[in-house]
Design an enzyme around this catalytic site. Structure first.
Site, PDB file in Angstrom:
ATOM      1  CG  HIS A 150      -5.666  23.135  67.954  1.00 36.11           C
ATOM      2  ND1 HIS A 150      -6.768  23.958  67.965  1.00 36.11           N
ATOM      3  CD2 HIS A 150      -5.454  22.774  69.249  1.00 36.11           C
ATOM      4  CE1 HIS A 150      -7.199  24.107  69.212  1.00 36.11           C
ATOM      5  NE2 HIS A 150      -6.436  23.386  70.010  1.00 36.11           N
ATOM      6  CD  GLN A 232     -54.113  19.544  47.048  1.00 38.16           C
ATOM      7  OE1 GLN A 232     -53.130  19.710  46.333  1.00 38.16           O
ATOM      8  NE2 GLN A 232     -55.297  20.092  46.806  1.00 38.16           N
ATOM      9  CB  SER A 280      -1.346  11.808  39.039  1.00 45.16           C
ATOM     10  OG  SER A 280      -0.989  12.908  38.204  1.00 45.16           O
TER      11      SER A 280
END
Length: 475
Positions: A150, A232, A280
């Site tokens: 978790h 086909q 960034s």
């Protein structure tokens, strides 16, 4: 630069995979199929001359795409456009090109060849990721780290053992890929609706010759298995199955990137960050996990394509409908190109991944005192204490230590509290010895070694000739 370009081609996928789904490869394969068809028909007694075969071979690579486009605009039929374009440069052979065949003869058989060859490229990529991950697992098999359930601290594992979880997912994908390749069938020569009716006339009703044509052509293109029956087209379940396989690989890759991005946030493990790389445009200090995020983005795309081929397979009518064609042109090549890119990036990450052992140890020691409480309770009981009373003492100390950590930002002082509690009778000199993280990793190191030895090494050894993939990124 005034028209759309596919980013998979420009930014991500390998030259090898791009060629596999290129027009040149596609239409050259069509011509190889027509040549093989004519050669085998000639061997079976049809009136096809050596000159016609020779001319087909001489002009096999001479594809006039402009002329083919003009024919397709006229006929609204891509196969017949290329039959005529081929006939223009091989006029002697024009009467026997595509003899007895239907469009699916070249279209479907080429698709199956591209799927097979694409999976072989994917297999090469996978083997290299598996090798890199297994090396990483063995290298760090003994390095304790916090386990998470978790995304909450749980019992310890090791960095290498965690890597085996990524490997386990890839192992399942690899086994599926191997099975797919082993069982992949060729469409072969089946006629317009799968009855081979057009060959009934050509071979004067000799079904044995039709069977020979079907199997011999399949063998020439490297397929030991051929569909016993078809409409086909080949069964569109093949497309759904291969998209499911590619989606599974994408799921495994995405799971890896989830974990790596979380670890990078914890500053425990990072993907490569090059000397001149910018994280960034605004925040110069940032080290964004762009590789993992790129894998995540491409993986989502592949996973989203899975339903598309499933819907096509589910909604075909009788012997075939053409509402599969445009869908196949988009989904299958792009899924292959995206997974190819995902695995290239994954290899690139593993070739430069960074592990910060001191940071990992720091995080362990912040949580380990809580994990040691079970040992403390057991030892106190052995010394004659009451289990419930001891549990309450430890609980109170744990809550106070947790409060210091969470509310005051201080170090975890649980062990110090316990050491200073005179009501506890355990041998406190042993307590510091117990707080060695390696006492809390269970059998993780040997599980890692055995898993790699038993499950992974046989794959790496079998495909040793594929090891050593170039993994530089385009951008």
């Amino acid at each position: 630069m005034n028209s759309y370009k596919n980013p998979l081609e420009e930014r991500y996928s390998s030259a090898e995979m791009l060629f596999n789904f290129s027009p040149d490869n596609k239409f050259q394969t069509w011509r190889k199929l027509w040549i093989a068809l004519a050669e085998i028909e000639k061997d079976l007694g049809l009136e096809i001359s050596d000159e016609q075969i020779s001319q087909l071979k001489e002009q096999a690579d001479n594809i006039d795409y402009q002329k083919a486009a003009e024919y397709e605009k006229k006929f609204r039929h891509d196969v017949m456009a290329h039959v005529h374009a081929y006939g223009d440069v091989a006029p002697a052979a024009k009467p026997i090109i595509h003899l007895g065949a239907t469009s699916a003869f070249v279209g479907d058989n080429t698709d199956l060849i591209q799927i097979r060859d694409g999976l072989q490229i994917i297999r090469k990529q996978l083997v290299n990721v598996i090798k890199n991950l297994s090396d990483f697992a063995i290298q760090y098999k003994d390095l304790p780290t916090l386990g998470f359930t978790h995304f909450q601290p749980a019992q310890l594992t090791t960095v290498g053992k965690r890597a085996t979880l990524w490997l386990q997912s890839l192992l399942l994908d690899f086994e599926e890929l191997e099975f797919f390749l082993e069982t992949l069938r060729f469409r072969g020569v089946k006629g317009t609706t799968g009855t081979a009716a057009s060959f009934l006339e050509l071979f004067d009703g000799d079904y044995a010759k039709v069977q020979h044509l079907d199997k011999e052509l399949s063998k020439r293109f490297g397929f030991e298995k051929v569909f016993g029956v078809s409409g086909q087209t080949y069964d569109r379940k093949i497309d759904a199955k291969v998209l499911s396989l590619l989606s599974n690989i994408a799921q495994s890759a995405h799971k890896f990137t989830n974990d790596l991005r979380l670890l990078q946030n914890l500053k425990e493990i990072e993907e490569p960050f090059e000397k001149n790389q910018i994280g960034s445009s605004a925040m110069a200090y940032k080290r964004n996990p762009m590789r993992s995020e790129r894998i995540s983005a491409l993986s989502k795309f592949v996973i989203s394509l899975q339903n598309s081929s499933a819907m096509v397979a589910a909604t075909q009518w009788f012997e075939r409908t053409l509402d599969d064609s445009a869908n196949k042109r988009l989904t299958i090549p792009q899924a292959f190109l995206a997974v190819d890119a995902v695995l290239l990036i994954w290899n690139n990450i593993m070739n430069g991944i960074v592990v910060y052992e001191n940071r990992i140890h720091k995080h362990i020691m912040e949580e380990l005192p809580f994990m040691a409480t079970e040992y403390i309770i057991m030892e106190e009981v052995k010394a004659g204490g009451d289990r419930q009373e001891i549990h309450e003492i430890i609980r109170v100390h744990s809550m106070e230590a947790s409060k210091k950590v969470k509310m005051e930002g201080k170090e975890n002082d649980l062990i110090e509290r316990i050491m200073n509690d005179d009501s506890l009778k355990l041998d406190k000199s042993k307590l510091q010895e117990v707080l060695d993280p390696k006492n809390f990793i269970g059998f993780a190191p040997i599980q890692t070694v055995e898993f790699v030895k038993n499950e992974i090494s046989p794959i790496v050894e079998k495909y040793q000739h594929l090891i050593g993939l170039e993994s530089d990124l385009k951008v």
